[in-house]
Design a protein around this motif. Structure first.
Motif, PDB file in Angstrom:
ATOM      1  N   UNK A  72       0.839  -1.204   0.000  1.00 58.83           N
ATOM      2  CA  UNK A  72       0.000   0.000   0.000  1.00 58.83           C
ATOM      3  C   UNK A  72       0.873   1.254   0.000  1.00 58.83           C
ATOM      4  N   UNK A  73       1.971   1.225   0.753  1.00 60.82           N
ATOM      5  CA  UNK A  73       2.892   2.361   0.772  1.00 60.82           C
ATOM      6  C   UNK A  73       3.513   2.556  -0.603  1.00 60.82           C
ATOM      7  N   UNK A  74       3.830   1.445  -1.234  1.00 62.91           N
ATOM      8  CA  UNK A  74       4.426   1.505  -2.573  1.00 62.91           C
ATOM      9  C   UNK A  74       3.469   2.136  -3.579  1.00 62.91           C
ATOM     10  N   UNK A  75       2.193   1.700  -3.579  1.00 62.83           N
ATOM     11  CA  UNK A  75       1.263   2.243  -4.562  1.00 62.83           C
ATOM     12  C   UNK A  75       0.932   3.705  -4.274  1.00 62.83           C
ATOM     13  N   UNK A  76       0.923   4.098  -3.023  1.00 65.64           N
ATOM     14  CA  UNK A  76       0.738   5.512  -2.710  1.00 65.64           C
ATOM     15  C   UNK A  76       1.905   6.334  -3.233  1.00 65.64           C
ATOM     16  N   UNK A  77       3.114   5.779  -3.101  1.00 64.49           N
ATOM     17  CA  UNK A  77       4.282   6.475  -3.637  1.00 64.49           C
ATOM     18  C   UNK A  77       4.204   6.654  -5.136  1.00 64.49           C
ATOM     19  N   UNK A  78       3.625   5.657  -5.818  1.00 64.68           N
ATOM     20  CA  UNK A  78       3.487   5.761  -7.275  1.00 64.68           C
ATOM     21  C   UNK A  78       2.536   6.870  -7.702  1.00 64.68           C
ATOM     22  N   UNK A  79       1.667   7.310  -6.765  1.00 66.26           N
ATOM     23  CA  UNK A  79       0.726   8.378  -7.090  1.00 66.26           C
ATOM     24  C   UNK A  79       1.369   9.756  -7.023  1.00 66.26           C
ATOM     25  N   UNK A  80       2.616   9.824  -6.545  1.00 62.89           N
ATOM     26  CA  UNK A  80       3.308  11.112  -6.464  1.00 62.89           C
ATOM     27  C   UNK A  80       3.583  11.639  -7.869  1.00 62.89           C
ATOM     28  N   UNK A  81       3.713  12.967  -8.031  1.00 62.14           N
ATOM     29  CA  UNK A  81       3.863  13.549  -9.372  1.00 62.14           C
ATOM     30  C   UNK A  81       5.045  13.017 -10.164  1.00 62.14           C
ATOM     31  N   UNK A  82       6.222  12.819  -9.528  1.00 56.49           N
ATOM     32  CA  UNK A  82       7.399  12.380 -10.282  1.00 56.49           C
ATOM     33  C   UNK A  82       7.184  11.020 -10.934  1.00 56.49           C
ATOM     34  N   UNK A  83       6.758   9.969 -10.190  1.00 59.21           N
ATOM     35  CA  UNK A  83       6.491   8.688 -10.861  1.00 59.21           C
ATOM     36  C   UNK A  83       5.413   8.781 -11.930  1.00 59.21           C
ATOM     37  N   UNK A  84       4.369   9.587 -11.681  1.00 59.88           N
ATOM     38  CA  UNK A  84       3.308   9.717 -12.680  1.00 59.88           C
ATOM     39  C   UNK A  84       3.856  10.309 -13.974  1.00 59.88           C
ATOM     40  N   UNK A  85       4.676  11.343 -13.840  1.00 57.27           N
ATOM     41  CA  UNK A  85       5.237  11.974 -15.039  1.00 57.27           C
ATOM     42  C   UNK A  85       6.186  11.020 -15.762  1.00 57.27           C
ATOM     43  N   UNK A  86       6.971  10.274 -14.982  1.00 54.64           N
ATOM     44  CA  UNK A  86       7.891   9.328 -15.604  1.00 54.64           C
ATOM     45  C   UNK A  86       7.118   8.260 -16.365  1.00 54.64           C
ATOM     46  N   UNK A  87       6.066   7.731 -15.766  1.00 61.85           N
ATOM     47  CA  UNK A  87       5.269   6.702 -16.426  1.00 61.85           C
ATOM     48  C   UNK A  87       4.636   7.245 -17.704  1.00 61.85           C
ATOM     49  N   UNK A  88       4.096   8.461 -17.640  1.00 63.89           N
ATOM     50  CA  UNK A  88       3.470   9.054 -18.819  1.00 63.89           C
ATOM     51  C   UNK A  88       4.489   9.273 -19.928  1.00 63.89           C
ATOM     52  N   UNK A  89       5.716   9.666 -19.538  1.00 62.68           N
ATOM     53  CA  UNK A  89       6.761   9.920 -20.513  1.00 62.68           C
ATOM     54  C   UNK A  89       7.209   8.645 -21.214  1.00 62.68           C
ATOM     55  N   UNK A  90       7.248   7.546 -20.472  1.00 62.55           N
ATOM     56  CA  UNK A  90       7.815   6.304 -20.996  1.00 62.55           C
ATOM     57  C   UNK A  90       6.772   5.433 -21.692  1.00 62.55           C
ATOM     58  N   UNK A  91       5.506   5.622 -21.407  1.00 62.76           N
ATOM     59  CA  UNK A  91       4.471   4.736 -21.936  1.00 62.76           C
ATOM     60  C   UNK A  91       4.491   4.631 -23.463  1.00 62.76           C
ATOM     61  N   UNK A  92       4.644   5.725 -24.232  1.00 66.71           N
ATOM     62  CA  UNK A  92       4.715   5.563 -25.692  1.00 66.71           C
ATOM     63  C   UNK A  92       5.897   4.699 -26.126  1.00 66.71           C
ATOM     64  N   UNK A  93       7.016   4.820 -25.417  1.00 74.27           N
ATOM     65  CA  UNK A  93       8.185   3.997 -25.726  1.00 74.27           C
ATOM     66  C   UNK A  93       7.889   2.525 -25.477  1.00 74.27           C
ATOM     67  N   UNK A  94       7.222   2.236 -24.377  1.00 74.86           N
ATOM     68  CA  UNK A  94       6.872   0.852 -24.061  1.00 74.86           C
ATOM     69  C   UNK A  94       5.921   0.277 -25.110  1.00 74.86           C
ATOM     70  N   UNK A  95       4.958   1.077 -25.527  1.00 74.85           N
ATOM     71  CA  UNK A  95       4.004   0.604 -26.534  1.00 74.85           C
ATOM     72  C   UNK A  95       4.708   0.319 -27.858  1.00 74.85           C
ATOM     73  N   UNK A  96       5.621   1.187 -28.242  1.00 75.98           N
ATOM     74  CA  UNK A  96       6.383   0.992 -29.468  1.00 75.98           C
ATOM     75  C   UNK A  96       7.214  -0.282 -29.377  1.00 75.98           C
ATOM     76  N   UNK A  97       7.882  -0.464 -28.239  1.00 76.25           N
ATOM     77  CA  UNK A  97       8.728  -1.640 -28.046  1.00 76.25           C
ATOM     78  C   UNK A  97       7.908  -2.930 -28.053  1.00 76.25           C
TER      79      UNK A  97
END
Length: 253
Positions: A72-97
């Motif tokens: 639960x602590x881990x998933x709350x941490x993922x809701x922080x702005x930095x992880x969210x922005x990183x995930x959004x930035x990388x998602x197109x790369x993951x889809x392409x790969x």
């Protein structure tokens, strides 16, 4: 007496925060005595708070009686702005790969001394189902071990043998990490799970993060590595290597 003196005047919230802060550091798990020593709380108070955190999901209790940070602590941490922005930035790369390899692509990051899957795109049954990865037995983990001395120092040898192909000794791991540093790509063949191979590379523009692709064991690791290099090259050319939060380059969550 010393614990009672340190506890005087502290709010309930501050005591809970001190229990959580006790887990900051390279140790994966702590015993109750360790938590008492680090927080200065009396044993009964520490035990009560730890039990409440376990019930809430903030801590997990091992069979040997020790504790670790919970999911639960881990998933709350993922809701922080930095992880969210990183995930959004990388998602197109993951889809392409994933599209180009017809395999699973995922983003792995260093979380203290653990390697976690932060985002993934599934195309097969290749990628791990859980949120954490064994550093010594996965391509993403090897990338982060090769780049992070603190993670490497946290390992206890002999390492867990997950399959007959898992690297377990210091000498073999050291040789493998030298190869990873030399070629900039990590490869594992059925070292984590039977029937699965994976390749990974550092994520350009972010520390402590790796992009990986996992595929059935009949896939060609050289081909997967070539596609991964090409996808990351295109990402860099398109400006995707810029830190997603506008300056902070660490991906650790």
């Amino acid at each position: 007496m010393a614990g009672n003196a340190r506890e005087a005047g502290r709010t309930v919230a501050s005591k809970i925060f001190s229990v959580v802060d006790a887990f900051a550091g390279p140790q994966e798990s702590l015993r109750l005595a360790d938590i008492v020593q680090r927080t200065g709380l009396p044993m009964p108070t520490a035990l009560r708070l730890v039990r409440e955190l376990v019930e809430w999901g903030g801590l997990e209790r091992f069979r040997d009686g020790s504790y670790r940070i919970g999911q639960r602590m881990w998933w709350l941490g993922n809701a922080a702005p930095c992880p969210r922005r990183l995930r959004a930035s990388v998602l197109p790369t993951l889809r392409d790969l994933a599209t180009r390899t017809r395999a699973d692509a995922y983003l792995a990051v260093l979380d203290g001394t653990e390697v976690r899957i932060l985002e993934r795109v599934r195309s097969s049954e290749g990628s791990p189902d859980d949120g954490s990865l064994p550093p010594h037995a996965t391509a993403a983990g090897k990338v982060l071990l090769a780049r992070t001395p603190a993670l490497l120092r946290s390992l206890d040898f002999p390492l867990p043998r997950l399959t007959p192909y898992t690297i377990t000794t210091p000498g073999a791991l050291d040789a493998e990490l030298r190869r990873v540093r030399a070629r900039g790509i990590a490869v594992e063949k059925e070292e984590h799970r039977h029937g699965v191979v994976s390749v990974a590379a550092p994520l350009p523009g972010a520390d402590d993060a790796a992009i990986a692709v996992a595929a059935p064991s009949n896939a060609s690791p050289p081909r997967l590595a070539a596609v991964l290099r090409e996808v990351l090259r295109r990402r860099s050319e398109d400006g995707g290597a810029s830190p997603p939060n506008g300056g902070e380059r660490r991906a650790t969550v």
